[in-house]
Scaffold this motif. Structure first.
Motif, short mmCIF file in Angstrom:
data_model
loop_
_atom_site.label_atom_id
_atom_site.label_comp_id
_atom_site.label_asym_id
_atom_site.label_seq_id
_atom_site.Cartn_x
_atom_site.Cartn_y
_atom_site.Cartn_z
N GLY A 18 0.78 -1.28 0.15
CA GLY A 18 -0.16 0.03 0.09
C GLY A 18 0.92 1.32 -0.03
N THR A 19 2.12 1.15 -0.16
CA THR A 19 3.11 2.30 -0.12
C THR A 19 3.15 3.01 -1.62
N GLY A 20 2.47 2.50 -2.73
CA GLY A 20 2.66 2.86 -3.90
C GLY A 20 3.90 2.59 -4.82
N LYS A 21 4.81 1.39 -4.19
CA LYS A 21 6.01 1.17 -4.82
C LYS A 21 5.48 0.59 -6.20
N THR A 22 4.60 -0.32 -6.59
CA THR A 22 4.44 -0.78 -7.65
C THR A 22 3.81 0.32 -8.66
N TYR A 23 2.87 1.01 -8.00
CA TYR A 23 2.00 2.06 -8.88
C TYR A 23 2.78 2.83 -9.45
N LEU A 24 3.75 3.64 -8.58
CA LEU A 24 4.45 4.80 -9.11
C LEU A 24 5.54 4.33 -10.09
N ALA A 25 5.94 3.06 -9.92
CA ALA A 25 6.96 2.47 -10.91
C ALA A 25 6.12 2.44 -12.20
N MET A 26 5.00 1.76 -12.32
CA MET A 26 4.20 1.79 -13.35
C MET A 26 4.06 3.08 -14.07
N ALA A 27 3.79 3.93 -13.12
CA ALA A 27 3.41 5.30 -13.95
C ALA A 27 4.46 6.00 -14.37
N MET A 28 5.81 5.75 -14.00
CA MET A 28 7.16 6.01 -14.66
C MET A 28 7.22 5.30 -15.68
N ALA A 29 7.07 3.88 -15.93
CA ALA A 29 7.02 3.34 -17.12
C ALA A 29 6.06 3.67 -18.12
N ALA A 30 4.96 3.89 -17.95
CA ALA A 30 4.00 4.16 -18.83
C ALA A 30 4.23 5.55 -19.57
N SER A 31 4.78 6.55 -18.51
CA SER A 31 5.08 7.73 -19.03
C SER A 31 6.38 7.80 -20.20
N ALA A 32 7.31 6.77 -19.63
CA ALA A 32 8.51 6.72 -20.60
C ALA A 32 8.00 6.26 -21.95
N LEU A 33 7.17 5.22 -21.77
CA LEU A 33 6.72 4.66 -22.96
C LEU A 33 5.92 5.59 -24.04
N MET A 34 5.07 6.29 -23.39
CA MET A 34 3.92 7.32 -24.02
C MET A 34 4.85 8.42 -24.83
N GLN A 35 6.23 8.78 -23.97
CA GLN A 35 7.00 9.87 -24.70
C GLN A 35 8.13 9.36 -25.49
N LYS A 36 8.11 7.89 -25.65
CA LYS A 36 8.98 7.24 -26.47
C LYS A 36 10.25 7.34 -26.01
N ARG A 37 10.39 7.44 -24.85
CA ARG A 37 12.06 7.28 -24.13
C ARG A 37 12.37 5.78 -23.98
N VAL A 38 11.69 4.88 -23.92
CA VAL A 38 11.55 3.48 -23.98
C VAL A 38 11.01 2.90 -25.20
N PRO A 62 -3.48 -14.98 -13.07
CA PRO A 62 -3.85 -14.31 -11.43
C PRO A 62 -2.76 -13.62 -10.73
N TYR A 63 -1.54 -14.25 -11.21
CA TYR A 63 -0.29 -13.77 -10.50
C TYR A 63 -0.01 -12.35 -11.24
N LEU A 64 -0.26 -12.01 -12.51
CA LEU A 64 -0.13 -10.77 -13.20
C LEU A 64 -1.19 -9.73 -12.98
N ARG A 65 -2.09 -10.19 -12.56
CA ARG A 65 -3.39 -9.20 -12.34
C ARG A 65 -3.22 -7.86 -11.73
N PRO A 66 -2.61 -8.11 -10.90
CA PRO A 66 -2.29 -6.46 -10.09
C PRO A 66 -1.62 -5.56 -10.90
N LEU A 67 -0.71 -6.02 -11.80
CA LEU A 67 0.05 -5.32 -12.76
C LEU A 67 -0.98 -4.62 -13.79
N TYR A 68 -1.61 -5.40 -14.38
CA TYR A 68 -2.56 -5.02 -15.07
C TYR A 68 -3.41 -4.14 -14.70
N ASP A 69 -4.09 -4.26 -13.52
CA ASP A 69 -5.05 -3.24 -12.94
C ASP A 69 -4.12 -1.96 -12.70
N ALA A 70 -3.04 -1.80 -12.22
CA ALA A 70 -2.27 -0.65 -12.40
C ALA A 70 -2.17 0.09 -13.63
#
Length: 375
Positions: free
Chosen positions: A155-175, A204-212
């Motif tokens: 619940g501290t946002g570890k995965t969610y914030l990392a996912m946001a950084m990854a999505a931002s990098a992809l949308m901005q074509k940095r990766v 079932p193992y990867l569902r939380p990543l999809y949700d974020a």
């Protein structure tokens, strides 16, 4: 426009009623004032409870009274929150406690500074904004390091914030692609045979990543990117033998990776790659006796240039307020069990099988470890 004032009000009986510090904040915009007060003034009520001050609303002016230190912290919150609301951001009741803790811990901190750390994924979605000082540091470390570890409770946002950084990098074509992975380890129960193809078996193992991910990017867009190979979600075992170039890679639930799996994953990074490893070393689901690769990596890699570690605590929990209390209770229980085990080992080393303050040789159940007033 905001106007504020403050003053000391002396008491006629200092022993019974210490000097009270009073501060006022005038908010000219009615919409800002309503948003700052919250439904039925619940934000102001929460501010009073969390800061230890008296908070009241009269007309378009918010009055705060109490000890000078508490009033100044509450006033800083109100001023910064009003500025944020005026710029289109929302303030919720659950944000108050975390914000006050951050302001107390860092006298130079400002809620407005959080805007500089906002993660823009797509213009159609609200930016992802860190809510605690640890989350701000975490985002900055991800931006400035190729390999970042986020370690802390749920619940501290570890995965969610990392996912946001990854999505931002992809949308901005940095990766060129995002790769999301986690160990396929059951959390305390056996799932048994799962029907369907391979993707359906590991889902079932990867569902939380999809949700974020779906929180940040439209479902249809995510599916298009998956079909084009720009977003890949797979179990950790599938990483063996690969070289990941121009990718943003996230290893989630890393406490369930063995030492060999962690070594394998970390050596997959190629040119132009950035990786974030997240996990909670207190919730390992590995078989008894197996050592967590996340714990081992922290011991081996701390201090190496280019690799950063960010620790999170219960004060960084951004889920339901009860989650923070639950984490604190379990951490206290774990600490007491560890202290009891250390005492038993010390007693055994002295030739006494049972420490003086222990009634049994077996670890006490959680309910017995609680202090009497907490049971």
């Amino acid at each position: 426009m905001l106007m504020s004032s403050s003053s000391n009000m002396g008491s006629t009986d200092l022993q019974r009623d210490p000097a009270t510090f009073i501060s006022s904040l005038e908010v000219e915009s009615t919409s800002v004032l309503l948003a700052l007060s919250g439904p039925q003034q619940n934000i102001l009520a929460e501010l009073a409870a969390q800061s230890g001050t008296d908070v009241s609303l009269r007309g378009n002016t918010i009055h705060v009274s109490g000890s000078e230190q508490d009033v100044r912290v509450a006033q800083r919150f109100l001023s910064d929150a009003a500025a944020l609301v005026g710029r289109g951001h929302e303030i919720h009741r659950n944000d108050v406690g975390r914000a006050l803790r951050g302001l107390r811990e860092n006298p130079e901190a400002s809620l407005v500074d959080l805007l500089e750390e906002a993660i823009i994924v797509t213009p159609r979605r609200r930016p992802v904004v860190p809510k605690t000082e640890a989350q701000r540091r975490y985002i900055e470390l991800i931006r400035t390091h190729d390999l970042t570890f986020g370690i802390g409770p749920a619940g501290t946002g570890k995965t969610y914030l990392a996912m946001a950084m990854a999505a931002s990098a992809l949308m901005q074509k940095r990766v060129k692609r995002i790769i999301l992975t986690r160990p396929a380890v059951e959390a305390g129960e056996k799932l048994g045979f799962l029907p369907g193809d391979l993707a359906e078996k590991v889902n079932p193992y990867l569902r939380p990543l999809y949700d974020a991910l779906h929180d940040m990017i439209d479902f249809e867009k995510v599916e298009q990117m998956r079909e084009r190979g720009q977003i890949e979600v797979a179990p950790l075992a599938f990483m063996r033998g690969r070289t990941l170039n121009d990718s943003f890679v996230i290893l989630d639930e890393a406490q369930n990776a063995t030492g060999e799996q962690m070594r394998m994953f970390l050596t997959r990074l190629g040119f132009g790659a950035k990786a974030v490893v997240t996990g909670d070393i207190t919730q390992t689901d590995l078989p008894a006796g197996a050592r967590s690769g996340l714990r081992e990596a922290r011991e081996l890699l701390t201090g190496i240039p280019g690799i950063a570690f960010q620790a999170f605590g219960d004060q960084d929990v951004v889920r339901h307020p009860l989650v923070q209390k639950i984490i604190v209770a379990y951490e206290r229980r774990d600490a007491e069990r560890l202290a009891l085990a250390d005492a038993r080992r010390a007693a055994k080393a002295r030739g006494n099988d049972t420490p003086a303050n222990a009634d049994t040789a077996d670890p006490a159940p959680a309910a017995e470890i609680l202090r009497p007033e907490e049971a």
